[in-house]
Design a protein around this motif. Structure first.
Motif, PDB file in Angstrom:
ATOM      1  N   ARG A 268       0.827  -1.216   0.000  1.00  0.00           N
ATOM      2  CA  ARG A 268       0.000   0.000   0.000  1.00  0.00           C
ATOM      3  C   ARG A 268       0.856   1.259   0.000  1.00  0.00           C
ATOM      4  O   ARG A 268       0.670   2.158  -0.851  1.00  0.00           O
ATOM      5  N   ILE A 310      -7.766  -5.784  -0.580  1.00  0.00           N
ATOM      6  CA  ILE A 310      -8.999  -5.003  -0.722  1.00  0.00           C
ATOM      7  C   ILE A 310      -9.880  -5.175   0.510  1.00  0.00           C
ATOM      8  O   ILE A 310     -10.410  -4.201   1.067  1.00  0.00           O
ATOM      9  N   ASN A 315      -6.689  -0.454   0.068  1.00  0.00           N
ATOM     10  CA  ASN A 315      -6.665   0.303  -1.183  1.00  0.00           C
ATOM     11  C   ASN A 315      -6.878   1.798  -0.963  1.00  0.00           C
ATOM     12  O   ASN A 315      -6.901   2.572  -1.912  1.00  0.00           O
ATOM     13  N   ARG A 322      -6.887   6.802  -3.000  1.00  0.00           N
ATOM     14  CA  ARG A 322      -6.987   5.490  -3.637  1.00  0.00           C
ATOM     15  C   ARG A 322      -5.604   5.061  -4.130  1.00  0.00           C
ATOM     16  O   ARG A 322      -4.847   5.853  -4.686  1.00  0.00           O
ATOM     17  N   PRO A 389     -11.314  -0.794  -5.849  1.00  0.00           N
ATOM     18  CA  PRO A 389     -10.946  -0.668  -7.254  1.00  0.00           C
ATOM     19  C   PRO A 389     -11.938  -1.385  -8.168  1.00  0.00           C
ATOM     20  O   PRO A 389     -12.792  -2.159  -7.706  1.00  0.00           O
TER      21      PRO A 389
END
Length: 683
Positions: A268, A310, A315, A322, A389
């Motif tokens: 991340r 996720i 995310n 994002r 996403p």
């Protein structure tokens, strides 16, 4: 404080001898490390198990380091502005194999390493970084240095369970981790009477205790006809050697657990920095500044990383931005990752025979929020619309038989079809095996391997995902087997429909998925019930794709090799005699060719039409292959260049020629040398 990410480049070299990939031009590759300092009190990191037990630096931050590898256009302005993060699989790079048909290579440098050059011709920047904290260095594997959890300044202690399966004769010892590339949890006490070992042939067989005197914490080898045994806290020796295919299980006391959950946090924070920041924490320029979007790809274990990433909310970075615009998980089955745990064993995952009781496949299975069958939970992989996403997900027949894939698109209570969110597309690659032609056949399998390539359909799916993310053009609707149209059925119904081909054995059943009891602290990342016990009367319902009269799958995307078949392709194969016969052979598929002539098939009792009856001539076979390829191009599931590859491969293989043994269809991996049109949205 926000997470600080600092980059260090140790090597920068030209890629593929400076070959110009279409309008993108030449590529270069840089390798080094990414260093992290993160705030253990940041709510964005709150779910990392044992983070509060990690050592702190003078600023109160937790530090760790990962290997970093970047493959990018020499001139970024000629690229497409997309960063493709390839989640490595057990330290191995996979995206070039998947999309470029490249050979396995953890140090890709040559033109051969580029395969057909697809990702480069499209202008992608490919990024790899380590995330798995139990890998040992070697063979070019990407490794991560994650901190250990400490209690009162000492490594945490506890019990762990290991599993060993030898797939050849004469194996005298194995590392406690089960694999030489994985760091073992050491035994604190080498007295075998203080540990428990059992053995069984099949997963559901009763466990038979192995007497303490019949095994040892040790390495062993034969030297000049004499057995030499060396005590070891990280190895296990069985007198007489491990029985091939049999399941050995060991429970013992250990110490030292890394904070494995930091691996996903590192993904991340690294990608967020590369995508959003002009410089790293030390003020050095961001080497990828200017990229407009980031995509995430992973296969098998790595695809489960994506789903867990996720699900855990990663995310969105600590500032709420994002990270990935779109993700492509391939062959995850119904699973997510079980790594954010004390004494995690990251690479273990359940199959029918192997490692069946490891908890990487557990509710929720689907992207949609649906009620659980055995609790009052209503949950799904996607649950944060502001940061989730776009998803393009593909899987194969293997994931239905061995990885519980049907739970990803059915109600776990009733087995009925459920709908996917608008931001998700799932495509079933009919009759394909887990890793396509890239998966080496198992020596323990009794069948001929399935060597059908998954690459062409996957390249098209990546192109569909890219257009969705960049232009807002949704891909075609999801294509998976459905109960409502009879293409998703019970295992018994699928086996009953399978043609009765002489000499070709069928599975007894798929991998089943009971609800297991892992102990009262499981939700906090600790497995204390060793071995875990199935909860009586609670088992999830798994379903299979229905097959046609040839045994090839219905209800999915049919590649030209299935639309114009020369045999039956499956995503499963069976273990042969002497290796737990009849169980599914891990993730391999099988292939049984059609008879060449009607006379041959009638003589053998094969119910499937012969190749001669289907096509009549080589030209007719090529025409059928060309028609199938054209249909897929029109639907958006095959690129023009791959349609041409199928036709050329069909011309090169005459399945009606009795003088030539029927060989796999070989698709060209050559890099097109003509200049490519600029990809849509190129910057």
């Amino acid at each position: 404080m926000n997470t600080r990410v600092r980059l260090s480049t140790e090597r920068q070299v030209s890629f593929a001898e400076g070959f110009p990939f279409g309008d993108t031009g030449p590529y270069e590759r840089s390798t080094g490390s990414a260093f992290f300092e993160l705030d253990p009190g940041d709510p964005a990191n709150a779910n990392v198990v044992d983070l509060q037990l990690a050592p702190r630096n003078a600023d109160g931050a937790v530090e760790f380091r990962v290997d970093l590898d970047i493959l990018k256009p020499v001139d970024l302005a000629r690229g497409n502005g997309r960063l493709l993060y390839d989640v490595n699989n057990r330290g191995n790079k996979t995206a070039l194999r998947a999309f470029n048909d490249s050979p396995p290579d953890n140090d890709p440098l040559t033109l051969t390493s580029a395969g057909n050059g697809f990702l480069m011709r499209q202008g992608y920047t490919v990024v790899w970084s380590a995330w798995q904290g139990d890998l040992l260095p070697g063979d070019g594997l990407l490794t991560a240095d994650l901190p250990e959890a400490l209690e009162d300044g000492q490594p945490v202690r506890g019990r762990v369970r290991q599993e060993f399966i030898a797939e050849q004769e004469g194996v005298l010892w194995m590392p406690l981790s089960g694999a030489p590339s994985i760091r073992s949890y050491p035994a604190l006490d080498l007295d075998t009477s203080h540990a428990t070992m059992t053995v069984r042939e099949h997963e559901r067989d009763p466990r038979v205790p192995v007497p303490p005197g019949a095994w040892a914490f040790a390495e062993a080898e034969m030297v000049d006809g004499a057995l030499q045994v060396r005590p070891s806290a990280t190895a296990c020796h069985v007198q007489g050697g491990f029985k091939p295919g049999w399941i050995y299980e060991l429970v013992y006391e250990t110490a030292g657990s890394r904070v494995m959950g930091l691996g996903l946090v590192g993904i991340r924070d690294l990608v967020s920095m590369l995508l959003h920041d002009d410089a790293d924490a030390a003020g050095s320029p961001n080497p990828l500044a200017g990229h407009q979007r980031a995509y995430m790809y992973g296969q098998s274990l790595s695809s489960r990383v994506i789903r867990q990433f996720i699900y855990d909310g990663y995310n969105a970075d600590p500032e709420g931005r994002r990270v990935f615009d779109a993700v492509y998980p391939h062959v995850s089955g119904g699973g997510r990752l079980f790594a954010n745990a004390r004494f995690a064993q990251v690479g273990r995952y359940p199959r029918q025979h192997e490692e069946h009781q490891w908890p990487s496949e557990r509710y929720p299975f689907a992207y949609s929020a649906v009620p659980d069958a055995f609790s009052d939970k209503v949950d799904g992989v996607l649950k944060r619309p502001e940061s989730d996403p776009l998803v393009v997900h593909t899987h194969t027949n293997t994931e239905y038989w061995n990885r519980h894939a049907s739970l990803g698109h059915t109600d776990p209570r009733t087995g009925d079809d459920i709908e996917f969110p608008d931001t998700v597309r799932v495509y079933f690659l009919a009759s394909a095996q887990h890793m396509g032609a890239n998966l080496a056949p198992e020596d323990v399998s009794q069948q001929r391997p399935n060597v059908m390539s998954n690459g062409p359909l996957m390249r098209a799916c990546l192109a569909l995902m890219d257009r969705w993310a960049t232009e807002g053009a949704p891909p075609p609707p999801s294509i998976v087997p459905r109960r409502t149209d009879g293409t998703l059925v019970t295992p018994g119904e699928a086996l009953e429909a399978f043609p009765k081909v002489p000499g070709f054995a069928l599975p007894v059943s798929p991998s089943r998925l009971p609800l297991y009891d892992y102990g009262p602290a499981f939700e906090q990342g600790m497995v204390t019930e060793l071995p875990p016990q199935p909860v009586p009367g609670k088992e999830y319902t798994v379903q299979m794709p229905q097959v046609d009269e040839d045994g090839n799958d219905l209800g999915g995307l049919r590649s030209p090799e299935i639309a114009a078949p020369v045999g039956t392709h499956t995503g499963w194969s069976l273990r042969r005699a002497g290796f737990a016969e009849g169980d599914l052979a891990s993730l391999t598929g099988s292939f049984v060719p059609f008879a060449l002539t009607r006379a041959e098939r009638e003589a053998s009792g094969d119910p499937r039409l012969s190749i001669e009856e289907r096509y009549g001539s080589h030209d007719a076979y090529v025409a059928r292959m060309a028609d199938a390829a054209r249909e897929l191009v029109t639907a958006g599931f095959l690129l023009e260049e791959d349609a041409a590859r199928y036709v050329e491969a069909a011309k090169a293989r005459n399945p009606l020629d009795p003088s030539i043994p029927l060989a796999p269809l070989v698709l060209s991996k050559d890099v097109p040398v003509v200049r490519q049109a600029s990809p849509a949205g190129a910057s």
